[in-house]
Design a protein around this motif. Structure first.
Motif, PDB file in Angstrom:
ATOM      1  N   SER A  82       0.863  -1.175   0.000  1.00  0.00           N
ATOM      2  CA  SER A  82       0.000   0.000   0.000  1.00  0.00           C
ATOM      3  C   SER A  82       0.897   1.222   0.000  1.00  0.00           C
ATOM      4  CB  SER A  82      -0.936  -0.016   1.215  1.00  0.00           C
ATOM      5  OG  SER A  82      -0.255   0.431   2.350  1.00  0.00           O
ATOM      6  N   PHE A  83       0.529   2.157  -0.807  1.00  0.00           N
ATOM      7  CA  PHE A  83       1.336   3.347  -1.028  1.00  0.00           C
ATOM      8  C   PHE A  83       0.586   4.561  -0.535  1.00  0.00           C
ATOM      9  CE2 PHE A  83       2.378   0.232  -4.163  1.00  0.00           C
ATOM     10  CZ  PHE A  83       3.761   0.250  -4.181  1.00  0.00           C
ATOM     11  N   LYS A  84       1.331   5.457   0.064  1.00  0.00           N
ATOM     12  CA  LYS A  84       0.730   6.720   0.469  1.00  0.00           C
ATOM     13  C   LYS A  84       1.537   7.826  -0.189  1.00  0.00           C
ATOM     14  CE  LYS A  84      -0.768   9.241   4.487  1.00  0.00           C
ATOM     15  NZ  LYS A  84      -0.102   9.681   5.689  1.00  0.00           N
ATOM     16  N   LEU A  85       0.836   8.611  -0.978  1.00  0.00           N
ATOM     17  CA  LEU A  85       1.502   9.655  -1.739  1.00  0.00           C
ATOM     18  C   LEU A  85       0.595  10.867  -1.717  1.00  0.00           C
ATOM     19  CD1 LEU A  85       3.986  10.009  -3.812  1.00  0.00           C
ATOM     20  CD2 LEU A  85       2.263   9.650  -5.553  1.00  0.00           C
ATOM     21  N   GLU A  86       1.017  11.897  -1.039  1.00  0.00           N
ATOM     22  CA  GLU A  86       0.234  13.136  -1.035  1.00  0.00           C
ATOM     23  C   GLU A  86      -1.220  12.864  -0.632  1.00  0.00           C
ATOM     24  OE1 GLU A  86       1.709  16.463  -2.608  1.00  0.00           O
ATOM     25  OE2 GLU A  86       3.057  15.249  -1.388  1.00  0.00           O
ATOM     26  N   ASP A  87      -1.415  12.212   0.463  1.00  0.00           N
ATOM     27  CA  ASP A  87      -2.756  11.930   0.983  1.00  0.00           C
ATOM     28  C   ASP A  87      -3.540  10.948   0.128  1.00  0.00           C
ATOM     29  OD1 ASP A  87      -2.241  13.679   3.011  1.00  0.00           O
ATOM     30  OD2 ASP A  87      -3.085  15.387   1.920  1.00  0.00           O
ATOM     31  N   GLU A  88      -2.943  10.482  -0.915  1.00  0.00           N
ATOM     32  CA  GLU A  88      -3.616   9.457  -1.694  1.00  0.00           C
ATOM     33  C   GLU A  88      -3.100   8.111  -1.239  1.00  0.00           C
ATOM     34  OE1 GLU A  88      -4.562   9.270  -6.189  1.00  0.00           O
ATOM     35  OE2 GLU A  88      -3.294  11.012  -5.876  1.00  0.00           O
ATOM     36  N   ILE A  89      -4.004   7.173  -1.089  1.00  0.00           N
ATOM     37  CA  ILE A  89      -3.569   5.829  -0.721  1.00  0.00           C
ATOM     38  C   ILE A  89      -3.904   4.879  -1.859  1.00  0.00           C
ATOM     39  CG2 ILE A  89      -3.925   3.914   0.867  1.00  0.00           C
ATOM     40  CD1 ILE A  89      -4.306   5.898   3.070  1.00  0.00           C
ATOM     41  N   LEU A  90      -2.897   4.155  -2.282  1.00  0.00           N
ATOM     42  CA  LEU A  90      -3.067   3.239  -3.404  1.00  0.00           C
ATOM     43  C   LEU A  90      -2.664   1.850  -2.948  1.00  0.00           C
ATOM     44  CD1 LEU A  90      -1.076   5.537  -5.777  1.00  0.00           C
ATOM     45  CD2 LEU A  90      -3.510   5.141  -6.043  1.00  0.00           C
ATOM     46  N   THR A  91      -3.442   0.888  -3.334  1.00  0.00           N
ATOM     47  CA  THR A  91      -3.064  -0.489  -3.023  1.00  0.00           C
ATOM     48  C   THR A  91      -3.167  -1.328  -4.295  1.00  0.00           C
ATOM     49  OG1 THR A  91      -5.333  -0.969  -2.389  1.00  0.00           O
ATOM     50  CG2 THR A  91      -3.811  -0.407  -0.622  1.00  0.00           C
ATOM     51  N   VAL A  92      -2.233  -2.227  -4.415  1.00  0.00           N
ATOM     52  CA  VAL A  92      -2.271  -3.181  -5.524  1.00  0.00           C
ATOM     53  C   VAL A  92      -1.904  -4.544  -4.965  1.00  0.00           C
ATOM     54  CG1 VAL A  92      -1.759  -1.554  -7.369  1.00  0.00           C
ATOM     55  CG2 VAL A  92       0.104  -2.610  -6.121  1.00  0.00           C
ATOM     56  N   ASP A  93      -2.044  -5.547  -5.773  1.00  0.00           N
ATOM     57  CA  ASP A  93      -1.743  -6.890  -5.267  1.00  0.00           C
ATOM     58  C   ASP A  93      -0.244  -7.143  -5.237  1.00  0.00           C
ATOM     59  OD1 ASP A  93      -1.610  -6.738  -7.978  1.00  0.00           O
ATOM     60  OD2 ASP A  93      -2.341  -8.766  -8.345  1.00  0.00           O
ATOM     61  N   LYS A  94       0.473  -6.459  -6.110  1.00  0.00           N
ATOM     62  CA  LYS A  94       1.890  -6.778  -6.221  1.00  0.00           C
ATOM     63  C   LYS A  94       2.580  -5.654  -6.986  1.00  0.00           C
ATOM     64  CE  LYS A  94       2.973  -9.523  -9.891  1.00  0.00           C
ATOM     65  NZ  LYS A  94       2.884 -10.781 -10.587  1.00  0.00           N
ATOM     66  N   ILE A  95       3.796  -5.373  -6.622  1.00  0.00           N
ATOM     67  CA  ILE A  95       4.519  -4.352  -7.370  1.00  0.00           C
ATOM     68  C   ILE A  95       5.979  -4.737  -7.458  1.00  0.00           C
ATOM     69  CG2 ILE A  95       5.153  -2.858  -5.433  1.00  0.00           C
ATOM     70  CD1 ILE A  95       4.313  -0.520  -7.449  1.00  0.00           C
ATOM     71  N   LYS A  96       6.577  -4.338  -8.534  1.00  0.00           N
ATOM     72  CA  LYS A  96       8.008  -4.565  -8.715  1.00  0.00           C
ATOM     73  C   LYS A  96       8.716  -3.224  -8.565  1.00  0.00           C
ATOM     74  CE  LYS A  96      10.902  -6.128 -12.495  1.00  0.00           C
ATOM     75  NZ  LYS A  96      10.789  -6.881 -13.749  1.00  0.00           N
ATOM     76  N   ILE A  97       9.775  -3.237  -7.820  1.00  0.00           N
ATOM     77  CA  ILE A  97      10.566  -2.026  -7.615  1.00  0.00           C
ATOM     78  C   ILE A  97      11.952  -2.263  -8.198  1.00  0.00           C
ATOM     79  CG2 ILE A  97      11.515  -0.423  -5.921  1.00  0.00           C
ATOM     80  CD1 ILE A  97       9.309  -1.349  -3.994  1.00  0.00           C
ATOM     81  N   VAL A  98      12.349  -1.383  -9.074  1.00  0.00           N
ATOM     82  CA  VAL A  98      13.700  -1.446  -9.627  1.00  0.00           C
ATOM     83  C   VAL A  98      14.406  -0.163  -9.212  1.00  0.00           C
ATOM     84  CG1 VAL A  98      15.097  -1.600 -11.698  1.00  0.00           C
ATOM     85  CG2 VAL A  98      12.930  -2.821 -11.569  1.00  0.00           C
ATOM     86  N   ALA A  99      15.472  -0.310  -8.452  1.00  0.00           N
ATOM     87  CA  ALA A  99      16.138   0.868  -7.903  1.00  0.00           C
ATOM     88  C   ALA A  99      17.630   0.815  -8.192  1.00  0.00           C
ATOM     89  CB  ALA A  99      15.904   0.949  -6.394  1.00  0.00           C
ATOM     90  N   CYS A 100      18.115   1.862  -8.839  1.00  0.00           N
ATOM     91  CA  CYS A 100      19.551   2.000  -9.050  1.00  0.00           C
ATOM     92  C   CYS A 100      20.162   2.742  -7.881  1.00  0.00           C
ATOM     93  CB  CYS A 100      19.819   2.778 -10.341  1.00  0.00           C
ATOM     94  SG  CYS A 100      19.329   1.906 -11.815  1.00  0.00           S
ATOM     95  N   ASN A 101      21.440   2.582  -7.729  1.00  0.00           N
ATOM     96  CA  ASN A 101      22.130   3.254  -6.627  1.00  0.00           C
ATOM     97  C   ASN A 101      22.103   4.761  -6.848  1.00  0.00           C
ATOM     98  OD1 ASN A 101      23.769   4.003  -4.553  1.00  0.00           O
ATOM     99  ND2 ASN A 101      25.281   2.402  -4.938  1.00  0.00           N
ATOM    100  N   ALA A 102      21.607   5.473  -5.836  1.00  0.00           N
ATOM    101  CA  ALA A 102      21.551   6.929  -5.976  1.00  0.00           C
ATOM    102  C   ALA A 102      22.955   7.509  -6.057  1.00  0.00           C
ATOM    103  CB  ALA A 102      20.796   7.536  -4.808  1.00  0.00           C
ATOM    104  N   ARG A 103      23.889   6.810  -5.450  1.00  0.00           N
ATOM    105  CA  ARG A 103      25.286   7.231  -5.574  1.00  0.00           C
ATOM    106  C   ARG A 103      25.867   6.542  -6.803  1.00  0.00           C
ATOM    107  NH1 ARG A 103      28.506   6.645  -0.310  1.00  0.00           N
ATOM    108  NH2 ARG A 103      27.183   8.383   0.214  1.00  0.00           N
ATOM    109  N   LYS A 104      26.129   7.304  -7.805  1.00  0.00           N
ATOM    110  CA  LYS A 104      26.468   6.695  -9.087  1.00  0.00           C
ATOM    111  C   LYS A 104      27.906   6.204  -9.090  1.00  0.00           C
ATOM    112  CE  LYS A 104      23.043   9.415 -11.405  1.00  0.00           C
ATOM    113  NZ  LYS A 104      22.638  10.095 -10.158  1.00  0.00           N
ATOM    114  N   PRO A 105      28.181   5.259  -9.932  1.00  0.00           N
ATOM    115  CA  PRO A 105      29.493   4.605  -9.933  1.00  0.00           C
ATOM    116  C   PRO A 105      30.661   5.583 -10.032  1.00  0.00           C
ATOM    117  CG  PRO A 105      28.010   3.516 -11.458  1.00  0.00           C
ATOM    118  CD  PRO A 105      27.290   4.712 -10.950  1.00  0.00           C
ATOM    119  N   GLY A 106      30.490   6.608 -10.824  1.00  0.00           N
ATOM    120  CA  GLY A 106      31.596   7.533 -11.017  1.00  0.00           C
ATOM    121  C   GLY A 106      31.868   8.404  -9.803  1.00  0.00           C
ATOM    122  N   GLU A 107      30.851   8.553  -8.958  1.00  0.00           N
ATOM    123  CA  GLU A 107      30.999   9.480  -7.843  1.00  0.00           C
ATOM    124  C   GLU A 107      31.665   8.806  -6.659  1.00  0.00           C
ATOM    125  OE1 GLU A 107      27.111  10.887  -7.097  1.00  0.00           O
ATOM    126  OE2 GLU A 107      26.870  11.759  -9.082  1.00  0.00           O
ATOM    127  N   ALA A 108      32.100   9.622  -5.754  1.00  0.00           N
ATOM    128  CA  ALA A 108      32.828   9.091  -4.606  1.00  0.00           C
ATOM    129  C   ALA A 108      31.889   8.348  -3.661  1.00  0.00           C
ATOM    130  CB  ALA A 108      33.509  10.227  -3.849  1.00  0.00           C
TER     131      ALA A 108
END
Lengths: 108, 358
Positions: A82-108
């Motif tokens: 279940s997601f809460k975003l700006e007072d909106e609540i959303l629910t789904v049966d399943k979600i996939k999250i793909v997340a890259c590293n916020a600290r990028k390879p080139g950076e320290a």
């Protein structure tokens, strides 16, 4: 030069751009090289917009079904999140999250 | 509604990309009309996907053609779609300035005839840069594009040439196919003749361009996208073998995804076989089956992970992570800069935190 992820190309807006570029290439109006330049610009613009223009905060809960860390990319599959975003609540049966590293390879 | 800001941000991104890339278009000698067409097509596709509400964008092609005359612009793609014209006009006026339909362009690519008639008006300039190698008469170049956009409708004199000459040309033009139609026009027509005369089938489409990647690691994964039977028989090596091909394999997907052209350096060119002899379609299928076996295993993995993969509607978050931590079976993650696609709607977030148990 800062690197930008190509991750967002698979979003709706990125896919729409790639389709459009593909059509122009098919019609012979655009070279693939130039299309790649457009996509690189898109990577930059969407990344900048998300970090500078978007203010929304998201919180979510769920049951973690699968997790994986490969090449600095986390992939989660959540059950019944279940997601809460700006007072909106959303629910789904399943979600996939793909997340890259916020600290990028080139950076320290 | 959070979804509303999505459209505003998307509009901003589109405008920024288009204006930032303008200089590159000029450097490449590409006509600005192409850039305008890119923006129009991009916006139209995004609106069609209905992932967000787009102020200042027009909901679909049908309305777009009517828009300049009736000023029936949209404030919301779906909800106001059927609203009366009076309802639309009040809130919409400001957007008139934002959206300027490209005046001289074909309104939509789904109208091939209109495209064909409109394209040559700016093609001689554009293609003169892009296709330096071709016969340089402007009319000829215009015909090339016309035939690309409205293939079957064009009865060009080149296309009615007898078949023997075409087969002869096959031997000559192959290395040029990888040019994606930019190098020399002949390959452009050539395969078009093939579907009618020799080998029917979508994979026989002309090499009208696309991204080209040299492939050194085995058979072409993209084959799976071609329509092919599920047979699993391998083609014996050397059977129907062609000369090792320095040329690339033209391939076009018809579904609107990126067109990929691969240069294959490690084996026979089954696509070239097909180009030259449509009777080999059966073997082409066999080749496909080999590749799809490999791909199927990947797809199964994904499906297993996702628990069957029966549903087509995928909810997904694309984002970056700041921190992912775990204590026993409790996970916490801090995400940023994400796009959340849920129920066909896009939501954007700058920061996100999630807690979940495994």
């Amino acid at each position: 030069m800062t690197q930008y992820y190509e991750l967002y190309r698979s979003s709706s807006i990125g896919a729409a751009l790639m389709d459009s570029l593909d059509e122009l290439i098919s019609e012979g109006l655009l070279t693939p090289q130039l299309a790649m330049r457009v996509l690189a610009q898109f990577d930059k613009s969407i990344s900048d917009a998300l970090s500078n223009k978007v203010k929304n905060r998201l919180t979510f809960k769920g049951n973690l079904h699968t997790y994986r860390l490969c090449d600095e990319v986390w992939t989660f599959i959540l059950r019944n999140p279940s997601f809460k975003l700006e007072d909106e609540i959303l629910t789904v049966d399943k979600i996939k999250i793909v997340a890259c590293n916020a600290r990028k390879p080139g950076e320290a | 509604m959070a979804n509303k800001t999505t459209g505003i941000i998307y509009q901003h991104v589109i405008n920024e990309v288009i204006s930032a890339i303008q200089g590159e278009f000029e450097d490449h000698g590409v006509d600005e009309a192409v850039l305008q067409e890119l923006q129009r097509s991009w916006e139209a596709k995004l609106i069609e996907s209905r992932v967000a509400e787009f102020p200042g964008m027009i909901a679909d092609d049908e309305e777009e053609t009517a828009a300049p005359a009736s000023a029936a612009y949209y404030e919301a793609p779906a909800s106001s779609h059927r609203a009366s014209a009076a309802d639309k006009q009040a809130p919409v006026t400001p957007y008139d300035q934002e959206y300027q339909p490209p005046p001289s362009l074909p309104t939509a690519d789904d109208d091939a005839t209109a495209a064909a008639s409109a394209l040559p008006s700016y093609n001689p300039h554009t293609l003169g840069q892009v296709m330096p190698g071709g016969p340089s008469s402007a009319a000829h170049l215009a015909n090339i594009v016309s035939s690309a956009t409205a293939a079957e409708q064009q009865q060009h004199s080149h296309q009615s040439q007898p078949l023997p000459q075409q087969q002869q040309q096959h031997h000559n033009h192959q290395p040029l196919q990888g040019e994606g139609g930019f190098g020399q026009p002949q390959p452009y027509y050539q395969p078009r003749q093939a579907p009618g005369s020799a080998a029917p089938g979508p994979s026989n489409h002309p090499p009208v361009g696309g991204h080209q990647f040299p492939q050194h690691d085995g058979a072409d994964d993209d084959e799976v996208d071609d329509d092919s039977g599920p047979s699993t028989v391998a083609v014996p090596a050397g059977h129907q073998r062609r000369q090792p091909k320095p040329s690339s394999v033209p391939r076009q997907r018809t579904a609107g995804t990126l067109t990929l052209t691969f240069t294959q350096v490690d084996g026979e060119d089954e696509d070239a076989e097909e180009d030259e002899d449509g009777a080999l379609a059966a073997e082409e299928n066999d080749e496909d089956a080999i590749n799809s076996d490999l791909d199927d295993s990947d797809e199964e993995d994904v499906q297993n992970e996702e628990g069957g993969g029966a549903e087509d509607t995928e909810h997904i978050i694309l984002c970056q992570y700041d921190k992912v931590s775990r204590q026993k079976n409790r996970w916490k993650c801090v995400l940023k800069d994400g796009i959340l696609l849920i129920d066909g709607k896009d939501y954007l977030f700058h920061k996100g935190t999630g807690e979940f148990e495994w």
